[in-house]
Design an enzyme around this catalytic site. Structure first.
Site, PDB file in Angstrom:
ATOM      1  N   ARG A  64      41.495 -23.448  11.912  1.00  0.00           N
ATOM      2  CA  ARG A  64      42.757 -22.863  11.446  1.00  0.00           C
ATOM      3  C   ARG A  64      42.830 -21.440  11.996  1.00  0.00           C
ATOM      4  O   ARG A  64      41.921 -20.636  11.787  1.00  0.00           O
ATOM      5  CB  ARG A  64      42.817 -22.857   9.924  1.00  0.00           C
ATOM      6  CG  ARG A  64      44.128 -22.311   9.334  1.00  0.00           C
ATOM      7  CD  ARG A  64      44.085 -22.462   7.824  1.00  0.00           C
ATOM      8  NE  ARG A  64      45.317 -22.084   7.152  1.00  0.00           N
ATOM      9  CZ  ARG A  64      45.501 -20.961   6.460  1.00  0.00           C
ATOM     10  NH1 ARG A  64      44.510 -20.057   6.379  1.00  0.00           N
ATOM     11  NH2 ARG A  64      46.629 -20.713   5.838  1.00  0.00           N
ATOM     12  N   GLU A 154      51.703 -19.355   2.563  1.00  0.00           N
ATOM     13  CA  GLU A 154      51.900 -19.169   1.119  1.00  0.00           C
ATOM     14  C   GLU A 154      53.328 -18.757   0.810  1.00  0.00           C
ATOM     15  O   GLU A 154      53.609 -17.652   0.357  1.00  0.00           O
ATOM     16  CB  GLU A 154      50.887 -18.164   0.566  1.00  0.00           C
ATOM     17  CG  GLU A 154      49.446 -18.652   0.681  1.00  0.00           C
ATOM     18  CD  GLU A 154      48.431 -17.768  -0.020  1.00  0.00           C
ATOM     19  OE1 GLU A 154      47.387 -18.287  -0.429  1.00  0.00           O
ATOM     20  OE2 GLU A 154      48.693 -16.544  -0.147  1.00  0.00           O
ATOM     21  N   GLU A 264      43.106 -23.366   2.333  1.00  0.00           N
ATOM     22  CA  GLU A 264      42.345 -22.147   2.046  1.00  0.00           C
ATOM     23  C   GLU A 264      41.523 -22.347   0.777  1.00  0.00           C
ATOM     24  O   GLU A 264      42.079 -22.748  -0.256  1.00  0.00           O
ATOM     25  CB  GLU A 264      43.263 -20.934   1.830  1.00  0.00           C
ATOM     26  CG  GLU A 264      43.992 -20.445   3.056  1.00  0.00           C
ATOM     27  CD  GLU A 264      44.761 -19.156   2.775  1.00  0.00           C
ATOM     28  OE1 GLU A 264      44.403 -18.440   1.806  1.00  0.00           O
ATOM     29  OE2 GLU A 264      45.716 -18.869   3.516  1.00  0.00           O
TER      30      GLU A 264
END
Length: 351
Positions: A64, A154, A264
């Site tokens: 990532r 997010e 995450e």
């Protein structure tokens, strides 16, 4: 866990080491080149090696990589991301590219519009389409096509504030912007999978509320994306329990039928967590790191119809930032001299 599926399980048994049950074992090590440039090196069992090679040797098959709109390589520019992606693909990894759509960190409270971008909705729809399309094309042109693309980081509160901020303008501007970003990616690649990333994946009420409102006729649609991505940390809210995560994900999968990835997560390896109540009762230790990740894996592996894709550990080697923004002293899988800890094996045995 392998034997609850049919032919899919047989494929995994052939392709992955015994004990793994998810397709993707990920790490976000976006800081690596900046760390290397500062002189930091790594060792595995006493042997010096590049950290991305160490990760690949221990089971990581998904990198990532965050990209900001900055043109400064120290601030995760496109060129920085392209170079890191070349190394990841050479090491045998797939790519999850995390677009912040900002010159700096983006999270639920901070989604600053890039300084060079317009601020009106029409202009931003054009800009986010063109930017995403060009970026996906750039990765393909260097021989490292993107497997998964996060259109925002997010984004619980929106993106490109204030225009795309939910509390200011409602869901429609955000829905339009996500639709434009997804279209830009799809027009550049017919294989890239689009990820929508929300923080606090354990909060079922908040997750459901977001998805109940983001789909608007003629704007963002369920067909625009493929994967629901979530952050799931143990140190920001004691309510972030396994049971809460499982309930949240089960409901979302049943409602939308999308694949799911925890993009995450972290757990402390040593030291203390000042003022923090960890959400599960594991030790602050390398074994605690492995247990935490293993529990997430079990939840994802148990999602219906194989919808659980993988887990990504966030910044496992960021020496000098050991707490990774949490109240815990150290969440890394290496010590401050760059030597791997026992928890380096969490990628191969616990995902």
């Amino acid at each position: 866990m392998f034997f609850r599926k049919t032919w899919q399980s047989l494929v995994l048994l052939v392709s992955l080491p015994l004990g793994n049950c998810l397709t993707y074992h990920g790490a976000d090590y976006s800081s690596l080149v900046n760390l290397e440039d500062s002189g930091i090196t790594y060792k595995d069992s006493g042997t010096s090696e590049k950290f991305d090679t160490i990760l690949a040797n221990h089971g990581v098959n998904l990198a990532r990589i965050r990209i900001w709109t900055s043109t400064n390589d120290a601030d995760y520019s496109l060129d920085y991301g392209l170079a890191l992606a070349e190394r990841a693909v050479a090491a045998g990894m797939s790519l999850l590219i995390d677009l912040h759509y900002s010159d700096t960190w983006a999270d639920p409270g901070d989604q600053a519009t890039p300084s060079s971008w317009p601020t009106d909705l029409d202009g931003l729809n054009t800009e986010i389409y063109d930017y995403t399309n060009s970026l996906v094309t750039a990765f393909a042109n260097q021989g490292t096509p993107i497997d998964f693309l996060q259109i925002g980081n997010e984004i619980n509160s929106g993106i490109l504030f204030p225009t795309g901020e939910i509390s200011v303008n409602g869901y429609s501007p955000l829905s339009q912007l996500l639709h434009s970003a997804a279209n830009g990616a799809h027009d550049a690649s017919d294989s890239v999978k689009i990820v929508v990333h929300l923080a606090n994946g354990w909060d079922g009420s908040a997750m459901s509320s977001f998805y109940e409102q983001i789909f608007i006729q003629g704007e963002f649609a369920t067909t625009d994306f493929d994967v629901m991505g979530f952050s799931f940390y143990p140190f920001y809210d004691s309510a972030a329990t396994y049971s809460a995560l499982q309930s949240s994900l089960d409901n979302l999968v049943a409602t939308y039928g999308k694949d799911v990835m925890i993009v995450e997560t972290d757990w402390p390896s040593s030291g203390s967590c000042s003022g923090v109540t960890l959400s599960e009762d594991f030790a602050i230790s390398t074994s605690g790191q492995e247990s935490w990740v293993s529990g997430i894996t079990e939840i994802l592996a148990g999602l219906s119809d194989g919808h659980g894709l993988g887990v990504v550990y966030w910044e496992p080697g960021w020496i000098g930032n050991d707490g990774l923004g949490s109240g815990c002293s150290d969440n890394l899988v290496v010590d401050d001299s760059g030597n791997t800890l026992a928890s380096i094996d969490l990628f191969s045995t616990d995902m």
